[in-house]
Design a protein around this motif. Structure first.
Motif, PDB file in Angstrom:
ATOM      1  N   ALA A  40       8.303   2.926 -68.251  1.00  0.00           N
ATOM      2  CA  ALA A  40       7.915   2.016 -69.338  1.00  0.00           C
ATOM      3  C   ALA A  40       6.977   0.947 -68.786  1.00  0.00           C
ATOM      4  CB  ALA A  40       9.168   1.378 -69.936  1.00  0.00           C
ATOM      5  N   VAL A  41       6.099   0.477 -69.616  1.00  0.00           N
ATOM      6  CA  VAL A  41       5.212  -0.603 -69.178  1.00  0.00           C
ATOM      7  C   VAL A  41       5.252  -1.731 -70.225  1.00  0.00           C
ATOM      8  CG1 VAL A  41       3.125   0.401 -70.217  1.00  0.00           C
ATOM      9  CG2 VAL A  41       2.906  -1.166 -68.290  1.00  0.00           C
ATOM     10  N   VAL A  42       5.277  -2.951 -69.723  1.00  0.00           N
ATOM     11  CA  VAL A  42       5.308  -4.134 -70.590  1.00  0.00           C
ATOM     12  C   VAL A  42       4.058  -4.951 -70.272  1.00  0.00           C
ATOM     13  CG1 VAL A  42       6.629  -6.183 -71.246  1.00  0.00           C
ATOM     14  CG2 VAL A  42       7.828  -4.134 -70.414  1.00  0.00           C
ATOM     15  N   ASP A  43       3.127  -5.034 -71.208  1.00  0.00           N
ATOM     16  CA  ASP A  43       1.871  -5.754 -70.964  1.00  0.00           C
ATOM     17  C   ASP A  43       1.962  -7.145 -71.595  1.00  0.00           C
ATOM     18  OD1 ASP A  43      -0.632  -6.610 -70.449  1.00  0.00           O
ATOM     19  OD2 ASP A  43      -1.669  -5.042 -71.593  1.00  0.00           O
ATOM     20  N   LEU A  44       2.391  -8.115 -70.788  1.00  0.00           N
ATOM     21  CA  LEU A  44       2.515  -9.494 -71.291  1.00  0.00           C
ATOM     22  C   LEU A  44       1.181 -10.223 -71.227  1.00  0.00           C
ATOM     23  CD1 LEU A  44       5.898 -10.366 -69.515  1.00  0.00           C
ATOM     24  CD2 LEU A  44       5.564  -9.795 -71.934  1.00  0.00           C
ATOM     25  N   ASP A  45       0.206  -9.630 -70.528  1.00  0.00           N
ATOM     26  CA  ASP A  45      -1.098 -10.271 -70.339  1.00  0.00           C
ATOM     27  C   ASP A  45      -2.048  -9.926 -71.490  1.00  0.00           C
ATOM     28  OD1 ASP A  45      -3.082 -11.723 -69.032  1.00  0.00           O
ATOM     29  OD2 ASP A  45      -3.781  -9.968 -67.918  1.00  0.00           O
ATOM     30  N   ALA A  46      -2.079  -8.669 -71.811  1.00  0.00           N
ATOM     31  CA  ALA A  46      -2.961  -8.159 -72.868  1.00  0.00           C
ATOM     32  C   ALA A  46      -4.422  -8.517 -72.623  1.00  0.00           C
ATOM     33  CB  ALA A  46      -2.499  -8.657 -74.237  1.00  0.00           C
TER      34      ALA A  46
END
Lengths: 429, 277
Positions: A53-59
């Motif tokens: 899974a990947v969580v992109d908090l930066d976007a």
């Protein structure tokens, strides 16, 4: 028919008329080997994708570029989610790891590329501790994709220009750098700005600035099995392991059968006949070996016909290993009869000993996953040579020279077992 | 034919057999009687070479019985106390196996197997497995397995344990038939009526020693006459006869019917074998 042939024929008829014995020594190893083989990889196929899974908090453009590259990577089965959801998925075992890209990652990473004193963004990797080997895989692939995305940003676009400008300003005021070095670095920044300007121009060609760093090499993955187009078949090892285990169980049954014969007076009747002790025990060795060989043939026939196992190495070597192991199983049974007292107690102890032998011999899991000291220690376990020998002649595809030592080791063990049995057998009725 | 001389065997401090001697001639049945643990089975085991005696010798027609592949063992047939059969081999399969162990092959084996089955009354059950047999049928097959190689000496170790009267009667008839063919037979039992019926001579052993031996008549004479004298009378015993006995101080405890209870049982149920497995 002479006495030896009559005794051997009798043992064969009795064994193969016993449905329970057939079930235990023929059907059970095939079923369990099928299970283990399926669990450990099954027939040849493409490597499975690792669920991550990947969580992109930066976007940011950098982080989005990274996520896109990871999605395109065939090593991953990537899913995007929120951080709590991603950690929950790891805990449940649904994904092996979750990569959390922090806010500000794009700017900070691009800046840190040129400045040792810059703050480095921290990417968190949540991983399943039962799948710890995945951590290294994820770190490695993440590094590749991050370097590409960050360097691409550094050499092109607004982010890159801003980073170069900031770095130039810091360089001009830094007291730690001497004038000559400062002049060379400023010249480097000038060159980079020119590359960025050309890349930003309409109709510009795709050079280093637009692509970023890329891997300076490619890999070609090649399985080392029997060569040619053959692929590793996990069933080959599982059938070797389970075959060895259950044929040793057959040896136990033969040994316990001899103790039962003593109990009901049959052994007394055989001994009253004008036949030698060597012939009586020798007939048990011959019949046990023949039964074991027939079982090996039956088990491998199923492995070949249904599960795609192939004897990729020497067929003669395979036959030699099978005969040596059959003799080993037979003399093992005789040893049990010689050392045992009551059938019930002997069966229990013999099964425990057999399970230890096959476990240490690599029947359940291959010996290469053992600690190094255990791999060396188990070289004295005869079942190890049986399984290694069968592996060598099947999926490893080795020649007869690789079968010679396992055959020799098993024949030597068989001789020792037979000798102890003859010495220790209680002949008094 | 069979000569056992001063056989001795000890297990640790326990003397299982402490000097047993006996001779069996062709066409003779010698009974070895004794309570449990008297040493009967150990004596049998020494006679057929299963157990090496600590001292003493066993010979068959002058040749010493040895262990393992001794040729003399071909002249001995052993019927163990246990039912020693392969339950999952057919009756004929059992006999062929034991025949082959005595080097009997081909047509001779075929003839001997069928003769043995015929003798014990199992010819109709030749293809069936002993697992399906009654206790009596198994006992008879147990005997047949010892006969298939046509031995000169037959050692029967309590061969009638647990069988019904019909089978026991048939076994007795088989043994008497073998005696009439000149076989030398040793028969161990602790059933006195079996010894009385079958044996020409009797050896009584206890604590591993022979305590008495001889014919039935000579053994009976060992007891004091006043203790056991018995008269069999012919004709009706009426009240007048009973009064006469009473007048002479003799007490009639029971007016016994003729024959044993087994005779009554066989009279009522017949002597035909009950071999339905």
């Amino acid at each position: 028919m002479n006495a030896l042939a009559a005794l051997v024929q009798k043992d064969l008829i009795l064994y193969f008329s016993n449905r329970r014995a057939i079930l235990i020594t023929l059907a059970a190893p095939i079923l369990i080997a099928a299970f283990f083989g399926a669990v450990l990889g099954g027939p040849p196929k493409k490597p499975a994708r690792v669920p991550v899974a990947v969580v992109d908090l930066d976007a940011s453009s950098v982080s989005k570029s990274m996520v896109a590259a990871m999605k395109a990577d065939t090593a991953f089965a990537l899913e995007e989610s929120s951080e709590p959801e991603a950690t929950a998925r790891v805990r449940e075992g649904k994904v092996r790891a979750a990569v959390a890209i922090p806010k500000g990652f794009g700017d900070e990473a691009t800046r840190a590329l040129f400045r040792a004193d810059a703050k480095r963004p921290q990417v968190t990797i949540y991983y399943d501790p039962s799948q710890a080997v995945t951590l290294a895989l994820v770190k490695g692939l993440l590094t590749e994709h991050a370097m590409k995305a960050v360097s691409q940003a550094a050499f092109s676009g607004e982010t890159g220009m801003k980073v170069i400008a900031d770095s130039r300003a810091a360089l001009k005021t830094s007291p730690a750098i001497d004038e000559g070095e400062r002049k060379d670095l400023l010249s480097l920044f000038d060159s980079l700005e020119r590359v960025q300007s050309r890349g930003a121009a309409p109709g510009a060609s795709r050079g280093l600035g637009s692509q970023g760093f890329s891997m300076p090499f490619e890999t070609r993955d090649s399985e080392v099995t029997s060569g040619g187009d053959r692929k590793y078949n996990a069933y080959a090892h599982s059938f070797a392991g389970m075959g060895v285990q259950f044929i040793l169980f057959m040896g136990i049954e033969l040994g316990v059968g001899l103790l039962l014969m003593r109990r009901v007076g049959l052994w007394k009747r055989l001994r009253a006949a004008p036949v030698s002790r060597t012939l009586l025990l020798g007939s048990r060795i011959v019949s046990g070996t023949l039964i074991a060989l027939l079982l090996v043939a039956g088990i491998y026939a199923a492995a070949i016909a249904v599960f795609g196992v192939r004897i990729e190495g020497s067929v003669i070597g395979f036959i030699g290993v099978a005969i040596a192991f059959a003799l080993l199983a037979s003399t093992f049974g005789l040893l049990i009869a010689a050392l045992g007292r009551t059938p019930e107690a002997t069966r229990g102890i013999a099964i425990l000993a057999t399970l230890l032998l096959v476990m240490l011999g690599g029947a359940w899991v291959p010996t290469f996953v053992f600690p190094e000291w255990l791999q060396s220690a188990t070289l004295v376990v005869p079942t190890r040579w049986a399984i290694d020998g069968l592996d060598a002649m099947t999926w490893r595809g080795l020649g007869i020279d690789a079968a010679v030592f396992p055959i020799g080791a098993m024949l030597a063990c068989s001789a020792v077992f037979a000798w102890i049995s003859m010495r220790r057998f209680d002949w008094e009725e | 034919m069979l000569q056992a001389t001063d056989l001795r065997k000890s297990y640790g401090a326990n003397a299982a057999v402490a000097g047993v001697s006996l001779t069996v001639n062709p066409g003779e049945i010698v009974g070895v009687l004794g309570p449990n643990g008297a040493g009967k089975s150990t004596t049998i085991s020494m006679m057929c070479g299963l157990v090496r005696p600590d001292a003493g010798t066993v010979t068959i027609a002058g040749d010493a019985v040895g262990e393992d592949a001794s040729a003399v063992k071909r002249r001995i047939g052993l019927v163990p106390q246990e039912i020693s059969l392969y339950e999952d081999l057919s009756a004929i399969g059992n006999l062929e196996l034991f025949g082959a162990l005595y080097a009997i092959t081909g047509s001779v084996l075929h003839e001997r197997v069928h003769a043995a089955l015929e003798l014990v009354g199992l010819a109709d059950h030749a293809r069936l497995k002993p697992a399906t047999f009654s206790g009596g049928m198994k006992r008879r097959l147990n005997i047949a397995c010892a006969l298939v190689h046509d031995p000169d000496v037959l050692l029967l170790d309590e061969p009638t344990v647990g069988v019904d009267p019909q089978s026991r009667n048939a076994i007795f008839a088989n043994i008497e038939s073998l005696r009439s063919r000149g076989k030398a037979i040793v028969y161990t039992t602790h059933y006195m009526e079996e010894a009385e019926r079958l044996c020409d001579r009797i050896v009584i052993v206890d604590h591993g020693r022979v305590v008495a031996s001889g014919t039935k008549e000579s053994l009976r004479r060992i007891l004091p006459a006043t203790q056991v004298r018995r008269a069999e009378v012919e004709g009706p015993i009426d009240d007048e006869v009973l009064a006469f006995l009473a007048a002479h101080g003799l007490v009639v405890r029971e007016a016994e019917a003729r024959g044993s209870l087994e005779d009554v049982f066989l009279h009522l149920t017949g002597k035909q074998l009950r071999d339905a497995p």
